[in-house]
Write an enzyme that holds these catalytic residues in place. Structure first.
Site, mmCIF file in Angstrom:
data_model
loop_
_atom_site.group_PDB
_atom_site.id
_atom_site.type_symbol
_atom_site.label_atom_id
_atom_site.label_comp_id
_atom_site.label_asym_id
_atom_site.label_seq_id
_atom_site.Cartn_x
_atom_site.Cartn_y
_atom_site.Cartn_z
ATOM 1 N N HIS A 54 -0.830 -4.450 3.790
ATOM 2 C CA HIS A 54 -0.084 -5.359 4.656
ATOM 3 C C HIS A 54 -1.045 -6.373 5.266
ATOM 4 O O HIS A 54 -2.248 -6.106 5.400
ATOM 5 C CB HIS A 54 0.611 -4.574 5.761
ATOM 6 C CG HIS A 54 1.734 -3.715 5.264
ATOM 7 N ND1 HIS A 54 2.717 -3.243 6.104
ATOM 8 C CD2 HIS A 54 2.037 -3.247 4.041
ATOM 9 C CE1 HIS A 54 3.577 -2.517 5.414
ATOM 10 N NE2 HIS A 54 3.178 -2.494 4.151
ATOM 11 N N GLU A 56 -1.555 -7.366 8.267
ATOM 12 C CA GLU A 56 -2.265 -6.900 9.460
ATOM 13 C C GLU A 56 -3.394 -5.944 9.097
ATOM 14 O O GLU A 56 -4.473 -5.998 9.700
ATOM 15 C CB GLU A 56 -1.298 -6.199 10.431
ATOM 16 C CG GLU A 56 -0.190 -7.081 10.957
ATOM 17 C CD GLU A 56 1.050 -7.106 10.070
ATOM 18 O OE1 GLU A 56 2.049 -7.697 10.500
ATOM 19 O OE2 GLU A 56 1.026 -6.548 8.950
ATOM 20 N N CYS A 84 5.122 -3.346 10.897
ATOM 21 C CA CYS A 84 5.767 -2.058 10.657
ATOM 22 C C CYS A 84 5.086 -0.994 11.513
ATOM 23 O O CYS A 84 4.097 -1.269 12.200
ATOM 24 C CB CYS A 84 5.664 -1.691 9.179
ATOM 25 S SG CYS A 84 3.983 -1.294 8.662
#
Length: 166
Positions: A54, A56, A84
């Site tokens: 992801h 991040e 998430c």
């Protein structure tokens, strides 16, 4: 700090992901008005997508490899999509101070978790959260992704349906 300026930088990361055929999410990590690390979503194209790379997490890995001694509570993370649970938890455990995101993840966003009901590790590192910064710009990238027939990642999901209905 100019939230729109830094969110535009995160949107550039998301646009690069989209251009590479990936799910369009971008992230930048800022300290003292300087971008220290950035990342874009990877691993969503092809027949075997992964749920590890992801935006991040990519940026957080880069941030952790810097030699600079910075107080992570002074770092602001700009993400084009609400993180998430995995990413939100990693940001909390890392001690990041502020999270700013553009578009809410109606399917998998983790920011609505109540830290008070979590274990002490997470309670000790509560993030300040700001949402909706350049929301429409992020939504447009997601709509473009979900509208492209060759993109199968999350096709038919709640996030896709929610995004395309706006």
């Amino acid at each position: 700090m100019d939230y729109e300026f830094f969110m535009r930088k995160a949107l550039e990361e998301a646009q690069a992901a989209l251009a590479a055929g990936e799910f369009p999410v971008g992230c930048v990590m800022v300290h003292d008005n300087k971008i220290l690390a950035s990342g874009a979503r990877k691993g969503t194209s092809g027949n075997h997508p992964n749920e590890v790379d992801h935006a991040e997490m990519m940026a957080l890995r880069r941030l952790m490899h810097l030699d600079a001694k910075i107080d992570l509570r002074e770092v602001t993370v700009f993400s084009t999509l609400e993180p998430c649970l995995m990413c939100f938890g990693a940001l909390m455990i890392s001690g990041i101070g502020t999270l700013v995101f553009a578009y809410e993840d109606a399917m998998g966003g983790g920011t609505q978790c109540d830290p008070a009901s979590m274990r002490p590790l997470y309670q000790a590192n509560q993030l300040a959260i700001e949402s909706g910064i350049l929301r429409n710009e992020s939504m447009k990238l997601l709509k473009t992704f979900f509208s492209e027939p060759k993109n199968t990642y999350l096709r038919g999901s709640l996030l896709a349906t929610y995004t395309l209905s706006q």
